[in-house]
Structure formats: C-alpha cells, structure tokens
Design an enzyme around this catalytic site. Sequence first.
Site, PDB file in Angstrom:
ATOM      1  N   PRO A 137      -2.205 105.992 -15.511  1.00 37.28           N
ATOM      2  CA  PRO A 137      -3.408 105.234 -15.147  1.00 37.28           C
ATOM      3  C   PRO A 137      -4.594 106.105 -14.743  1.00 37.28           C
ATOM      4  O   PRO A 137      -4.449 107.006 -13.920  1.00 37.28           O
ATOM      5  CB  PRO A 137      -2.942 104.380 -13.966  1.00 37.28           C
ATOM      6  CG  PRO A 137      -1.662 104.970 -13.499  1.00 37.28           C
ATOM      7  CD  PRO A 137      -1.075 105.732 -14.621  1.00 37.28           C
TER       8      PRO A 137
ATOM      9  N   ARG B 148      -3.586 120.733 -19.352  1.00 33.20           N
ATOM     10  CA  ARG B 148      -3.014 119.485 -19.854  1.00 33.20           C
ATOM     11  C   ARG B 148      -3.058 119.432 -21.372  1.00 33.20           C
ATOM     12  O   ARG B 148      -3.948 120.017 -22.002  1.00 33.20           O
ATOM     13  CB  ARG B 148      -3.818 118.281 -19.303  1.00 33.20           C
ATOM     14  CG  ARG B 148      -3.902 118.217 -17.784  1.00 33.20           C
ATOM     15  CD  ARG B 148      -2.615 117.733 -17.148  1.00 33.20           C
ATOM     16  NE  ARG B 148      -2.291 116.383 -17.600  1.00 33.20           N
ATOM     17  CZ  ARG B 148      -2.780 115.272 -17.067  1.00 33.20           C
ATOM     18  NH1 ARG B 148      -3.622 115.346 -16.060  1.00 33.20           N
ATOM     19  NH2 ARG B 148      -2.420 114.096 -17.532  1.00 33.20           N
TER      20      ARG B 148
END
Length: 275
Positions: free
Chosen positions: A2, A265
């Site tokens: 989220p 990431r």
Amino acid sequence: MPELPEVEIHARNLRRWLLGKVIADCRVLDPLVVAFGEPGFLAATVQDRRVLSIRRLAKYLLIDLEGGHTLVAHLRMTGRFVFDGYATGPVEKPTRLVMDLEEGGTPAGRVRFEDRRRFGRVGLERTENVHLLPGLSELGPDALVEPTSAARLREIMVGARRSIKAVLMDQRVIGGLGNICAIEILYRAGIAPETPAGALGEDQVREIASIIPSYLEWAIDAQSRRELIYLGEKGAENVFTIYRREGSPCPKCGSPIARMKVAGRGTYFCPGCQR
Ligand SMILES: [Zn+2]
C-alpha cells in the site's frame, strides 16, 4: 504494497464503515500489531468511543475518537482494514485487531485489521500529539492534498546527486509516494529512474510535478472499482502500466519493459521511453 492511493482508498472505506459509530468492543489478537503502548490500554481506551473523523496523512491512517485519542495505523506491506458487515463469531486467521461497532445501541458491523506478513502497525496517541510521533513529525507535504509545485521541487533538487526516484520516495520531501508511484510517475514523465535529481531540466521537473497528482487520482480510481487486494496476494489484479511487467511491450513504444535496482528497490522502466 500500500502507498498513497491504496491508503486513500482505505480512508474512504473507513469513513463509510466507522464515522459516527461507537467502538463497542476492541480486541488485540496479535500484540505485535501495537506499535507503542500497552495492547490492553489501547483496547480499553478505544472501547465505547465514538469515531469522529478519519484522516490520511501520507501513508498513515488516523482514526480520531471522542475523548481526545487517535488510532494511528500504518499498513506497511500487507496490512488492510476489512468490513465484515454483521458477522459475529470467530474471525479469519490473519486478523490482528477487531473492532465491533454499534450505532444507536444496535450492532453496526465489525472492522478487522488483517495482516498476513505482520509488518502493519496500530498505535494510540492523544489527538493533539499525533503530529509529534516519529515518522509523522517528519512528513513532507501530502502528494495529493498539497501537491508539490514545480518551483518547490526544483528548489529541493538543485545540486541533488541522489536519483530522482529516491527523491520522490523520500517521505520528508513528499508524503505518500512509494516504489510503485515513483516507477509509474517516472514512466509517464519519460525520465530514467536513476537520473540524478540535480541533473533534471526545468521542463522535466515541471512535468513530474504535474504528473504526480493526476497519477494519484488515476491510481485511486483504477483500484476503487473492486475489492482492494495488493499485488502478490491471491486474487489481485495488476492495474499498473509498467510495474511488475518485465518483458511486456511498453504501451507507448513497444520496447520490452526492463527491471533494475534503483534506490534499493526493484524498479521497472522502459528503455525506449525513459532514456
Ligand atoms: Zn516505451
């Protein structure tokens, strides 16, 4: 996972489920979910309190209660609030916290905090002190509610050597954007994610600033049409343009979407459009 759009959908859902209702019973099923303070104190303090308002600050959810306390929640990886309608009896397994609701003295449903990976956290704080909590106290302007102007973004980026992607994901600069948002925004802007922020031209910075709020509106809308299930969870649908689409053709130029690591990431990009 989220980010602002998914948390905003949660805030809208929670308003529908909780506003004006009384938390008749609160049970902490997994003490790990409580970020600070005593789980017993949290449950007892919340009990019999009416919900006054639901706010979203970047990726945080704030549930303001009568009596001057606020429940602060961060969904982290897999946390989510679900509404069970009028269900009673045992709750489903990944449930960490349960709130049974009442309205006018009659049962008004059950809201559960579910979290498979158990990184999500809930805490209780005096409403007037919420903005002092670690994480919340350092937040930059909310990406949706207070869109960052091109001028402010330029000012932040002057001389910055870290990547534009790292800047966009820095909660102290702009509140609410995460890995997916940064990937999708930079794809729409046609900018390579590893570009040093300070090397961007004025036009590129202006483009990023204008894309952020429109991307967020789009992502909220695209994910509001069905039950919100995060990517990687069973039954999830990938609504994103390039996120998790390595090898698929870019909708603009047809080049296969590639993946590399930027700002720690996994980062998807189009080698054709984002040079
Ligand atoms: Zn492309």
